[in-house]
Design a protein around this motif. Structure first.
Motif, PDB file in Angstrom:
ATOM      1  N   TRP A   1      11.349  25.112   7.034  1.00 62.38           N
ATOM      2  CA  TRP A   1      10.230  24.183   7.238  1.00 62.38           C
ATOM      3  C   TRP A   1       9.041  24.533   6.353  1.00 62.38           C
ATOM      4  O   TRP A   1       8.338  23.652   5.893  1.00 62.38           O
ATOM      5  N   TRP A   2       8.799  25.814   6.096  1.00 56.95           N
ATOM      6  CA  TRP A   2       7.605  26.189   5.330  1.00 56.95           C
ATOM      7  C   TRP A   2       7.723  25.763   3.871  1.00 56.95           C
ATOM      8  O   TRP A   2       6.717  25.482   3.226  1.00 56.95           O
ATOM      9  N   ILE A   3       8.913  25.675   3.333  1.00 56.75           N
ATOM     10  CA  ILE A   3       9.092  25.158   1.971  1.00 56.75           C
ATOM     11  C   ILE A   3       8.769  23.666   1.957  1.00 56.75           C
ATOM     12  O   ILE A   3       8.086  23.170   1.054  1.00 56.75           O
ATOM     13  N   ALA A   4       9.249  22.964   2.976  1.00 59.21           N
ATOM     14  CA  ALA A   4       8.922  21.536   3.094  1.00 59.21           C
ATOM     15  C   ALA A   4       7.413  21.344   3.239  1.00 59.21           C
ATOM     16  O   ALA A   4       6.836  20.424   2.644  1.00 59.21           O
ATOM     17  N   ALA A   5       6.769  22.215   4.020  1.00 56.15           N
ATOM     18  CA  ALA A   5       5.315  22.108   4.210  1.00 56.15           C
ATOM     19  C   ALA A   5       4.570  22.340   2.892  1.00 56.15           C
ATOM     20  O   ALA A   5       3.642  21.597   2.566  1.00 56.15           O
ATOM     21  N   LEU A   6       4.982  23.332   2.138  1.00 55.75           N
ATOM     22  CA  LEU A   6       4.330  23.591   0.841  1.00 55.75           C
ATOM     23  C   LEU A   6       4.531  22.430  -0.124  1.00 55.75           C
ATOM     24  O   LEU A   6       3.591  22.027  -0.827  1.00 55.75           O
ATOM     25  N   ALA A   7       5.735  21.908  -0.165  1.00 56.53           N
ATOM     26  CA  ALA A   7       5.997  20.743  -1.029  1.00 56.53           C
ATOM     27  C   ALA A   7       5.150  19.553  -0.583  1.00 56.53           C
ATOM     28  O   ALA A   7       4.557  18.854  -1.412  1.00 56.53           O
ATOM     29  N   SER A   8       5.069  19.330   0.717  1.00 55.10           N
ATOM     30  CA  SER A   8       4.267  18.221   1.250  1.00 55.10           C
ATOM     31  C   SER A   8       2.791  18.402   0.923  1.00 55.10           C
ATOM     32  O   SER A   8       2.106  17.445   0.561  1.00 55.10           O
ATOM     33  N   TRP A   9       2.283  19.609   1.057  1.00 52.99           N
ATOM     34  CA  TRP A   9       0.872  19.864   0.724  1.00 52.99           C
ATOM     35  C   TRP A   9       0.602  19.614  -0.751  1.00 52.99           C
ATOM     36  O   TRP A   9      -0.453  19.112  -1.119  1.00 52.99           O
ATOM     37  N   GLY A  10       1.560  19.988  -1.590  1.00 58.36           N
ATOM     38  CA  GLY A  10       1.391  19.731  -3.023  1.00 58.36           C
ATOM     39  C   GLY A  10       1.315  18.244  -3.335  1.00 58.36           C
ATOM     40  O   GLY A  10       0.499  17.809  -4.151  1.00 58.36           O
ATOM     41  N   ILE A  11       2.140  17.460  -2.666  1.00 54.66           N
ATOM     42  CA  ILE A  11       2.094  16.001  -2.853  1.00 54.66           C
ATOM     43  C   ILE A  11       0.812  15.437  -2.262  1.00 54.66           C
ATOM     44  O   ILE A  11       0.173  14.562  -2.844  1.00 54.66           O
ATOM     45  N   ALA A  12       0.436  15.934  -1.085  1.00 54.29           N
ATOM     46  CA  ALA A  12      -0.758  15.421  -0.389  1.00 54.29           C
ATOM     47  C   ALA A  12      -2.030  15.657  -1.204  1.00 54.29           C
ATOM     48  O   ALA A  12      -2.978  14.874  -1.096  1.00 54.29           O
ATOM     49  N   LEU A  13      -2.068  16.696  -2.019  1.00 56.18           N
ATOM     50  CA  LEU A  13      -3.240  16.930  -2.867  1.00 56.18           C
ATOM     51  C   LEU A  13      -3.517  15.707  -3.739  1.00 56.18           C
ATOM     52  O   LEU A  13      -4.659  15.255  -3.840  1.00 56.18           O
TER      53      LEU A  13
END
Length: 113
Positions: A34-46
């Motif tokens: 899940w934490w890899i998905a969260a990091l990827a999501s945060w990168g997109i959300a930026l």
């Protein structure tokens, strides 16, 4: 270009990024922690925030925050339905139509004055 078109165009683009940030990991990173998905999501959300903040600042000079929020929610559904159907492979549901009609009613009431 009219303020409403500038605001709506930027909100559409920001919603595309945010929809991918929120949901694409369910398809693309389902086998990852899940934490890899969260990091990827945060990168997109930026990128979403870099577009959404100017959209609301442009729109706020003409529209109040209630109008901006209803506009954003309506755009969100308009972006989400094609994403869910075409990208995530979900079936098209009649409930999307009913939800869209409810949001159009919200748009009418928030912008009628």
């Amino acid at each position: 270009m009219p303020v409403i078109l500038q605001t709506a165009a930027l909100l559409i683009l920001s919603n595309v990024f945010m929809t991918f940030a929120w949901y694409a990991h369910l398809k693309n990173l389902a086998d990852r922690p899940w934490w890899i998905a969260a990091l990827a999501s945060w990168g997109i959300a930026l990128f979403e925030y870099l577009i959404q903040v100017p959209a609301n600042r442009i729109g706020h000079g003409t529209y109040d925050i209630g109008q901006l929020k209803i506009l954003q929610e309506t755009i969100t559904l308009g972006v989400f339905v094609p994403f869910a159907v075409f990208y995530m492979g979900q079936p098209l549901k009649l409930d999307y139509l009913w939800a869209g009609l409810c949001l159009l009613g919200a748009v009418y009431f928030i912008f009628r004055s």
